[in-house]
Design a protein around this motif. Structure first.
Motif, PDB file in Angstrom:
ATOM      1  N   GLU A 139       4.208   7.232   6.792  1.00 14.04           N
ATOM      2  CA  GLU A 139       4.271   6.038   5.952  1.00 14.04           C
ATOM      3  C   GLU A 139       2.929   5.816   5.251  1.00 14.04           C
ATOM      4  N   VAL A 140       1.844   6.021   5.986  1.00 12.54           N
ATOM      5  CA  VAL A 140       0.509   5.923   5.392  1.00 12.54           C
ATOM      6  C   VAL A 140       0.374   6.930   4.252  1.00 12.54           C
ATOM      7  N   TRP A 141       0.828   8.155   4.496  1.00 14.37           N
ATOM      8  CA  TRP A 141       0.752   9.216   3.490  1.00 14.37           C
ATOM      9  C   TRP A 141       1.493   8.820   2.218  1.00 14.37           C
ATOM     10  N   GLU A 142       2.664   8.203   2.350  1.00 15.56           N
ATOM     11  CA  GLU A 142       3.435   7.783   1.183  1.00 15.56           C
ATOM     12  C   GLU A 142       2.671   6.737   0.374  1.00 15.56           C
ATOM     13  N   HIS A 143       1.998   5.832   1.062  1.00 12.53           N
ATOM     14  CA  HIS A 143       1.206   4.818   0.349  1.00 12.53           C
ATOM     15  C   HIS A 143       0.001   5.461  -0.347  1.00 12.53           C
ATOM     16  N   LEU A 144      -0.640   6.396   0.339  1.00 17.58           N
ATOM     17  CA  LEU A 144      -1.811   7.050  -0.237  1.00 17.58           C
ATOM     18  C   LEU A 144      -1.453   7.861  -1.477  1.00 17.58           C
ATOM     19  N   THR A 149      -4.517  10.680  -8.184  1.00 12.81           N
ATOM     20  CA  THR A 149      -4.344  10.971  -9.613  1.00 12.81           C
ATOM     21  C   THR A 149      -4.517  12.470  -9.847  1.00 12.81           C
ATOM     22  N   PRO A 150      -4.007  12.993 -10.969  1.00 14.02           N
ATOM     23  CA  PRO A 150      -4.122  14.427 -11.270  1.00 14.02           C
ATOM     24  C   PRO A 150      -5.566  14.919 -11.312  1.00 14.02           C
ATOM     25  N   GLU A 151      -6.496  14.012 -11.580  1.00 14.07           N
ATOM     26  CA  GLU A 151      -7.906  14.408 -11.660  1.00 14.07           C
ATOM     27  C   GLU A 151      -8.491  14.724 -10.286  1.00 14.07           C
ATOM     28  N   MET A 152      -7.847  14.270  -9.243  1.00 11.84           N
ATOM     29  CA  MET A 152      -8.331  14.512  -7.876  1.00 11.84           C
ATOM     30  C   MET A 152      -7.798  15.857  -7.408  1.00 11.84           C
ATOM     31  N   LYS A 153      -8.630  16.871  -7.462  1.00 10.15           N
ATOM     32  CA  LYS A 153      -8.192  18.227  -7.138  1.00 10.15           C
ATOM     33  C   LYS A 153      -8.453  18.615  -5.683  1.00 10.15           C
ATOM     34  N   SER A 154      -9.245  17.829  -4.979  1.00 12.38           N
ATOM     35  CA  SER A 154      -9.536  18.120  -3.573  1.00 12.38           C
ATOM     36  C   SER A 154      -9.450  16.836  -2.775  1.00 12.38           C
ATOM     37  N   ILE A 155      -9.277  16.971  -1.466  1.00 15.23           N
ATOM     38  CA  ILE A 155      -9.178  15.789  -0.624  1.00 15.23           C
ATOM     39  C   ILE A 155     -10.500  15.021  -0.622  1.00 15.23           C
ATOM     40  N   ASN A 156     -11.610  15.706  -0.822  1.00 14.32           N
ATOM     41  CA  ASN A 156     -12.907  15.021  -0.897  1.00 14.32           C
ATOM     42  C   ASN A 156     -12.949  14.071  -2.082  1.00 14.32           C
ATOM     43  N   GLU A 157     -12.374  14.512  -3.213  1.00 12.04           N
ATOM     44  CA  GLU A 157     -12.360  13.668  -4.405  1.00 12.04           C
ATOM     45  C   GLU A 157     -11.444  12.468  -4.222  1.00 12.04           C
ATOM     46  N   ALA A 158     -10.476  12.579  -3.321  1.00  8.89           N
ATOM     47  CA  ALA A 158      -9.533  11.489  -3.093  1.00  8.89           C
ATOM     48  C   ALA A 158     -10.091  10.410  -2.173  1.00  8.89           C
ATOM     49  N   GLU A 202      -0.290  21.239  -3.046  1.00 11.02           N
ATOM     50  CA  GLU A 202      -0.011  21.027  -4.466  1.00 11.02           C
ATOM     51  C   GLU A 202      -0.912  19.949  -5.052  1.00 11.02           C
ATOM     52  N   LEU A 203      -1.161  18.900  -4.272  1.00 12.92           N
ATOM     53  CA  LEU A 203      -1.994  17.800  -4.746  1.00 12.92           C
ATOM     54  C   LEU A 203      -3.473  18.167  -4.806  1.00 12.92           C
ATOM     55  N   PHE A 204      -3.934  18.934  -3.808  1.00 15.00           N
ATOM     56  CA  PHE A 204      -5.364  19.200  -3.674  1.00 15.00           C
ATOM     57  C   PHE A 204      -5.665  20.697  -3.562  1.00 15.00           C
TER      58      PHE A 204
END
Length: 306
Positions: A139-144, A149-158, A202-204
């Motif tokens: 559920e936390v993951w769905e909120h996150l 955004t597409p500009e966030m290419k790594s989990i560090n940027e997120a 896919e996200l990061f």
């Protein structure tokens, strides 16, 4: 609490004398969220006004839309108002922001709420309740995901979209691990693990390569646990193609045929050995780990013949 003299050091820890610090605000003890929560919304707004922060229920509803956390909202108040809070009263604005956010915009899940959900998950895991933990964490993951955004290419940027006791870099890896642990008890969590690992990669895609490798290996393992051997084979083949020098890509693959207890693949020592030896032929980094696995496999074979 012992009586504090006017010339005593202020209990807030500022280093100033009490008469020059908290006595000015009339507050001689820390605020707590429980105490602030006992106030009506109107009383909280009045107190904020007394501290120099001009807000209303209507303005709060609009301001909340611009922030991910109550602490960020409180920082905004400090920057845009002439705040006169001193001593212990300096904690009131952010506590007020937490309480008012929960009351006025309960549908807007802030970072404080997500952080509490993460902590609850860790507590449940410590009690061996991995399934309950994973339901909360998914559920936390769905909120996150709504914040990425597409500009966030790594989990560090997120990391910029979340503030809490946990950092996303570690928590995202813990979620993958606990989905695997939950899958040992309830196989449907292996399906959730596959979906999660795919989404993460896919996200990061520019996240640390070791994390990407571990996520993709977890996905491949999960296929085997679900009895989807062909899909698992394809996933592991893609993994060693992408990480040809990684010993653990091959080790994980070979383990599916004898060591990974939840694998639905038929026991096949020859298949496992061939995969391990392929790693040695390719001169992978960490050959000693592969050789150790081969030794374990040899001992298992001998034991099976007794």
């Amino acid at each position: 609490m012992p009586k504090i003299g006017r010339n005593d050091p202020c209990p807030c820890g500022s280093g100033k004398k009490y008469k020059k610090c908290c006595i000015a605000s009339g507050r001689n003890k820390p605020w707590s969220l429980n105490e602030v929560s006992s106030f009506t919304t109107g009383e909280i707004i009045i107190k904020l006004t007394e501290l120099g922060i001009n807000v209303s229920e209507k303005s709060l509803a609009e301001e909340i839309k611009n922030y991910y956390s109550a602490s960020d909202l409180a920082k905004h108040w400090w920057k845009t108002n002439k705040v006169i809070a001193k001593g212990y009263d300096q904690d009131f604005p952010w506590m007020a922001a937490v309480v008012l956010w929960e009351r006025l915009a309960p549908h807007a899940i802030n970072s404080e709420k997500l952080d509490n959900m993460m902590q609850e998950g860790y507590r449940l895991c410590s009690e061996g309740k991995e399934e309950k933990c994973c339901r909360i964490w998914l559920e936390v993951w769905e909120h996150l995901k709504k914040r990425f955004t597409p500009e966030m290419k790594s989990i560090n940027e997120a990391e910029k979209v979340f503030s809490g006791l946990q950092n996303l870099f570690n928590w995202c890896q813990d979620l993958e691990m606990e989905l695997g642990n939950a899958g040992l008890k309830e196989p449907s969590f292996y399906e959730k693990r596959i979906e999660y690992c795919r989404e993460f990669c896919e996200l990061f895609p520019e996240t640390d390569r070791l994390i990407i490798e571990n996520m993709k290996r977890a996905e491949a393992e999960s296929y085997f646990a679900l009895g989807l051997i062909e899909q698992g084979e394809k996933a592991f083949q893609a993994l060693v193609d992408e990480f040809p020098n990684s010993a653990w890509a091959y080790i994980g693959w070979g383990d599916m045929y004898w060591l990974f207890r939840d694998s639905k693949a038929p026991r096949d020592y020859n298949r496992a050995e061939n995969i391990y030896r392929l790693a040695l032929e390719r001169n992978v980094v960490g050959k000693e780990d592969v050789q150790e696995r081969l030794q374990m496999l040899k001992e298992e074979r001998i034991k099976g013949k007794r």
